[in-house]
Structure formats: structure tokens, C-alpha cells
Write a protein that holds these residues in place. Structure first.
Motif, PDB file in Angstrom:
ATOM      1  N   GLU A 123       0.821  -1.220   0.000  1.00 47.95           N
ATOM      2  CA  GLU A 123       0.000   0.000   0.000  1.00 47.95           C
ATOM      3  C   GLU A 123       0.853   1.267   0.000  1.00 47.95           C
ATOM      4  N   LEU A 124       1.927   1.226  -0.751  1.00 46.08           N
ATOM      5  CA  LEU A 124       2.787   2.409  -0.905  1.00 46.08           C
ATOM      6  C   LEU A 124       2.247   3.281  -2.040  1.00 46.08           C
ATOM      7  N   THR A 125       2.398   4.559  -1.881  1.00 43.99           N
ATOM      8  CA  THR A 125       1.976   5.485  -2.940  1.00 43.99           C
ATOM      9  C   THR A 125       3.023   5.449  -4.067  1.00 43.99           C
ATOM     10  N   PHE A 126       2.656   5.962  -5.223  1.00 42.95           N
ATOM     11  CA  PHE A 126       3.607   5.951  -6.337  1.00 42.95           C
ATOM     12  C   PHE A 126       4.832   6.826  -6.072  1.00 42.95           C
ATOM     13  N   PRO A 127       4.682   8.004  -5.446  1.00 45.92           N
ATOM     14  CA  PRO A 127       5.911   8.759  -5.108  1.00 45.92           C
ATOM     15  C   PRO A 127       6.846   7.971  -4.184  1.00 45.92           C
ATOM     16  N   ALA A 128       6.262   7.260  -3.219  1.00 40.81           N
ATOM     17  CA  ALA A 128       7.099   6.464  -2.298  1.00 40.81           C
ATOM     18  C   ALA A 128       7.763   5.318  -3.060  1.00 40.81           C
ATOM     19  N   ILE A 129       7.005   4.668  -3.935  1.00 41.50           N
ATOM     20  CA  ILE A 129       7.566   3.575  -4.748  1.00 41.50           C
ATOM     21  C   ILE A 129       8.697   4.109  -5.621  1.00 41.50           C
ATOM     22  N   ALA A 130       8.454   5.292  -6.185  1.00 41.47           N
ATOM     23  CA  ALA A 130       9.464   5.906  -7.060  1.00 41.47           C
ATOM     24  C   ALA A 130      10.754   6.148  -6.289  1.00 41.47           C
ATOM     25  N   GLU A 131      10.622   6.555  -5.032  1.00 41.93           N
ATOM     26  CA  GLU A 131      11.807   6.821  -4.214  1.00 41.93           C
ATOM     27  C   GLU A 131      12.561   5.525  -3.904  1.00 41.93           C
ATOM     28  N   VAL A 132      11.802   4.479  -3.638  1.00 45.25           N
ATOM     29  CA  VAL A 132      12.432   3.183  -3.336  1.00 45.25           C
ATOM     30  C   VAL A 132      13.248   2.698  -4.539  1.00 45.25           C
ATOM     31  N   LEU A 133      12.651   2.802  -5.724  1.00 45.89           N
ATOM     32  CA  LEU A 133      13.295   2.241  -6.915  1.00 45.89           C
ATOM     33  C   LEU A 133      14.180   3.246  -7.642  1.00 45.89           C
ATOM     34  N   GLY A 134      14.146   4.488  -7.188  1.00 43.49           N
ATOM     35  CA  GLY A 134      14.963   5.515  -7.839  1.00 43.49           C
ATOM     36  C   GLY A 134      14.462   5.853  -9.227  1.00 43.49           C
ATOM     37  N   ILE A 135      13.142   5.885  -9.394  1.00 42.09           N
ATOM     38  CA  ILE A 135      12.570   6.242 -10.701  1.00 42.09           C
ATOM     39  C   ILE A 135      11.564   7.379 -10.504  1.00 42.09           C
ATOM     40  N   ASN A 136      11.014   7.834 -11.597  1.00 38.92           N
ATOM     41  CA  ASN A 136      10.015   8.895 -11.563  1.00 38.92           C
ATOM     42  C   ASN A 136       8.671   8.326 -11.099  1.00 38.92           C
ATOM     43  N   ALA A 137       7.901   9.128 -10.372  1.00 35.71           N
ATOM     44  CA  ALA A 137       6.598   8.653  -9.876  1.00 35.71           C
ATOM     45  C   ALA A 137       5.642   8.317 -11.021  1.00 35.71           C
ATOM     46  N   ASN A 138       5.687   9.104 -12.085  1.00 38.86           N
ATOM     47  CA  ASN A 138       4.825   8.823 -13.242  1.00 38.86           C
ATOM     48  C   ASN A 138       5.217   7.508 -13.910  1.00 38.86           C
ATOM     49  N   THR A 139       6.521   7.274 -13.947  1.00 38.39           N
ATOM     50  CA  THR A 139       7.015   6.010 -14.524  1.00 38.39           C
ATOM     51  C   THR A 139       6.510   4.836 -13.692  1.00 38.39           C
ATOM     52  N   ALA A 140       6.564   5.010 -12.364  1.00 33.08           N
ATOM     53  CA  ALA A 140       6.093   3.946 -11.470  1.00 33.08           C
ATOM     54  C   ALA A 140       4.614   3.666 -11.713  1.00 33.08           C
ATOM     55  N   ALA A 141       3.820   4.726 -11.829  1.00 38.97           N
ATOM     56  CA  ALA A 141       2.381   4.556 -12.051  1.00 38.97           C
ATOM     57  C   ALA A 141       2.105   3.905 -13.391  1.00 38.97           C
ATOM     58  N   SER A 142       2.847   4.312 -14.381  1.00 38.69           N
ATOM     59  CA  SER A 142       2.656   3.756 -15.722  1.00 38.69           C
ATOM     60  C   SER A 142       3.006   2.263 -15.748  1.00 38.69           C
ATOM     61  N   ARG A 143       4.125   1.921 -15.091  1.00 39.84           N
ATOM     62  CA  ARG A 143       4.532   0.508 -15.073  1.00 39.84           C
ATOM     63  C   ARG A 143       3.540  -0.335 -14.273  1.00 39.84           C
ATOM     64  N   TYR A 144       2.972   0.282 -13.269  1.00 35.07           N
ATOM     65  CA  TYR A 144       1.962  -0.437 -12.475  1.00 35.07           C
ATOM     66  C   TYR A 144       0.756  -0.769 -13.348  1.00 35.07           C
ATOM     67  N   ARG A 145       0.342   0.192 -14.171  1.00 37.49           N
ATOM     68  CA  ARG A 145      -0.817  -0.050 -15.042  1.00 37.49           C
ATOM     69  C   ARG A 145      -0.527  -1.193 -16.021  1.00 37.49           C
ATOM     70  N   TYR A 146       0.685  -1.193 -16.570  1.00 45.02           N
ATOM     71  CA  TYR A 146       1.074  -2.293 -17.466  1.00 45.02           C
ATOM     72  C   TYR A 146       1.012  -3.624 -16.715  1.00 45.02           C
ATOM     73  N   ALA A 147       1.536  -3.603 -15.508  1.00 41.99           N
ATOM     74  CA  ALA A 147       1.594  -4.836 -14.701  1.00 41.99           C
ATOM     75  C   ALA A 147       0.188  -5.350 -14.411  1.00 41.99           C
ATOM     76  N   LEU A 148      -0.673  -4.426 -14.060  1.00 42.09           N
ATOM     77  CA  LEU A 148      -2.044  -4.825 -13.711  1.00 42.09           C
ATOM     78  C   LEU A 148      -2.746  -5.425 -14.934  1.00 42.09           C
ATOM     79  N   ALA A 149      -2.536  -4.802 -16.087  1.00 36.08           N
ATOM     80  CA  ALA A 149      -3.150  -5.311 -17.320  1.00 36.08           C
ATOM     81  C   ALA A 149      -2.625  -6.704 -17.635  1.00 36.08           C
ATOM     82  N   ALA A 150      -1.318  -6.880 -17.454  1.00 33.38           N
ATOM     83  CA  ALA A 150      -0.715  -8.186 -17.736  1.00 33.38           C
ATOM     84  C   ALA A 150      -1.226  -9.239 -16.767  1.00 33.38           C
ATOM     85  N   LEU A 151      -1.362  -8.850 -15.503  1.00 33.83           N
ATOM     86  CA  LEU A 151      -1.876  -9.788 -14.497  1.00 33.83           C
ATOM     87  C   LEU A 151      -3.310 -10.184 -14.815  1.00 33.83           C
ATOM     88  N   ARG A 152      -4.066  -9.191 -15.188  1.00 31.88           N
ATOM     89  CA  ARG A 152      -5.474  -9.448 -15.514  1.00 31.88           C
ATOM     90  C   ARG A 152      -5.562 -10.456 -16.670  1.00 31.88           C
TER      91      ARG A 152
END
Lengths: 124, 179
Positions: B135-164
């Protein structure tokens, strides 16, 4: 599980799977022992080596056999201690060491002069 | 280990133990998503907490994100030391053994979820775990992985679609059959 079209609903479905519980943490004491024991052993060994070296090169200990004439040679801490031990008083020991030191002081001589010649020229 | 946000005071041992009780489940899952092997993942998380106990650090502003960062870095080091591609360990489940009985008799097992997650690229797996179970926010995830928050959100959407797609009705059975 029906896969919902809505992302939030799908997330909620996924959250129904709970991650497995982790193993409890091992006691911290055991982990610390890993480095404390080697450090303690190393410190003991170093202390032992240091003590041995100190006894070999430093002050003679109580069981050390001293040379018979403690006044011979340079004044060292060991010789001073031995002189104090052998003399009736501290002052006497210091006087003895001073005299021994003076007796070793030789007059400056030139290449072709004997010590007696040099002493004969000294002004008293 | 990167620091997260402002710090205040040192983390007490009791607090570290409490953090372990609260977050170890999802941190181990996160390490599993990186290393593919639960036993190794468990070791990594324990290493992080024991290190914290031995060498107290200042209290992070977001302890959960801090712990994810620590586990991420330690897991990356572990992967480098392995010098081989990590593979999914099929023997150890990541989730509580349960089958969610769905509508129309379709069932998603723990194993099929694990396989679906593992089929994602590493970063997408990590983002999914951090967002859904951590339950981490995208800015927090971005900080953990050292990426942009928008990139994190975008990759999450791809992941969710793939999982679905992976977990669509009938798909899990096909996966199991194909293996």
C-alpha cells in the motif's frame, strides 16, 4: 475469481491473497556473539603478545636476573630500579649511579694522545 | 541505503521489532518478487532488521518506504553475488494457501497468482507488490526504486493489465497444463 474490469476491484481481489507470515527474528544475542567472540579472542591474543614483548624488552620483572654490577653501562630504568633495591637508601642509589656515570666520562682525546696525556692537560 | 525524507531520533529496538511484526510479511513477498525464492527472501529481510538492531539508525519519516529500500538494495546485492539468473522456486508459496472461489466456478490458486506475478518484468513485480500489498503510494515507490513517480504509475498499469490477462478465466488452467 472473476476478473473485474475495474482496476480498483481487481486490486481488491488481489489483496484477498495474504502474503505468508515471515519467520520470527532470531535472537539478536546470537548474532552479536558471531563477532564478539573473535574480537575478544583477538584482543586477548594481542594483550598476551604485548605483555610478552614488554617483559622481553621493557622493565625487568621481579624474577629477572640482573647483572652483578648494576652501575656498569648506561643508566636505564631497570638499572636504576636494581640500584635502588640494592642500596640502603634512595639517595645512596642515586649517588652511586651518578658516580658510575661520571667514571665512564672520558676526556676528549686527539688521535695521537693517550688518555693520561689528555687528563694531564685538563684544568681542574 | 538511501534515506527517505526527514529523520527524527533513533529507532528503538522495540520499534524495530514492531516494524518487523507489521511489515515483514510484505517485505518478504517483495524480496520473493526480486529473488524468486522464499527462503532467500526471508534471509534478506532478517538481515536488514538485524542490521538495524545492531547499528541503530535515525527514525525515517516513512519507515515502510525505508524498509522497502533497504530490502531492495540488499536483494540487489544478493542477486549480484549469485551471478546467475534468478528463477521462480515452485516449492515455496508466497501467499497463504488459499483458493479464492470465484464466480462461475473459476478458481485462482496461490500458485497461479505467483506464476502470473513472476511472468512480469522484475520492476513491475516489485511495483505491484509495493502498491497492492504494501500500500505504498507511487511517489514512495518511485523513491524506493529511484525512478520517476509517473514512470512507477505507468509501469503499475502495465503490470495490472498483464496480471489481468494472465489470470483471466481459463488462463490459469492453461498455464498449469502447459507447465
Amino acid at each position: 475469481m472473476q476478473i473485474p474490469d475495474d482496476d480498483r476491484q481487481f486490486e481488491a481481489e488481489l489483496r484477498r491473497f495474504a502474503p505468508r507470515a515471515a519467520e520470527p527474528l532470531p535472537p539478536i544475542r546470537i548474532i552479536r556473539v558471531r563477532w564478539r567472540v573473535p574480537v575478544a579472542v583477538a584482543a586477548t591474543v594481542l594483550a598476551a603478545i604485548g605483555t610478552i614483548l614488554w617483559h622481553m624488552h621493557g622493565t625487568p620483572g621481579p624474577g629477572t636476573v640482573l647483572p652483578a654490577d648494576v652501575s656498569a653501562g648506561e643508566v636505564t630504568l631497570g638499572r636504576a630500579q636494581a640500584a635502588v633495591a640494592q642500596s640502603p637508601s634512595f639517595e645512596a642509589a642515586i649517588d652511586g649511579l651518578e658516580q658510575a656515570s661520571r667514571s665512564r666520562t672520558k676526556p676528549k682525546t686527539h688521535k695521537n694522545q693517550s688518555a693520561l696525556q689528555a687528563l694531564g692537560r685538563e684544568e681542574l | 541505503m538511501r534515506a527517505n525524507g526527514l529523520f527524527s531520533g533513533l529507532l528503538e529496538r522495540e520499534e524495530i521489532e514492531r516494524l518487523y511484526r507489521e511489515h515483514s510479511r510484505v517485505l518478504v513477498l517483495f524480496a520473493c518478487a526480486t529473488l524468486g525464492e522464499r527462503a532467500r527472501a526471508q534471509d534478506i529481510v532478517q538481515q536488514v532488521f538485524l542490521r538495524l538492531m545492531e547499528r541503530p539508525v535515525r527514525r525515517p519519516d516513512n519507515p515502510q518506504a525505508y524498509l522497502f529500500t533497504a530490502v531492495h538494495n540488499t536483494a540487489r546485492n544478493e542477486m549480484r553475488s549469485l551471478r546467475r539468473m534468478v528463477e521462480l522456486d515452485e516449492t515455496q508459496p508466497w501467499f497463504e494457501e488459499q483458493c479464492l472461489d470465484g464466480v462461475a466456478g473459476d478458481v485462482v490458486s496461490e500458485q497461479s497468482l505467483r506464476r502470473a506475478l513472476w511472468s512480469l518484468p522484475e520492476e513491475q513485480r516489485q511495483i505491484t507488490v509495493m502498491h497492492i500489498w504494501g500500500e505504498l503510494t507511487f511517489p514512495a515507490i518511485a523513491e524506493v526504486l529511484g525512478i520517476n513517480a509517473n514512470t512507477a504509475a505507468s509501469r503499475y498499469r502495465y503490470a495490472l493489465a498483464a496480471l489481468r490477462q494472465q489470470m483471466a478465466p481459463g488462463r490459469s488452467t492453461q498455464n498449469a497444463d502447459s507447465r
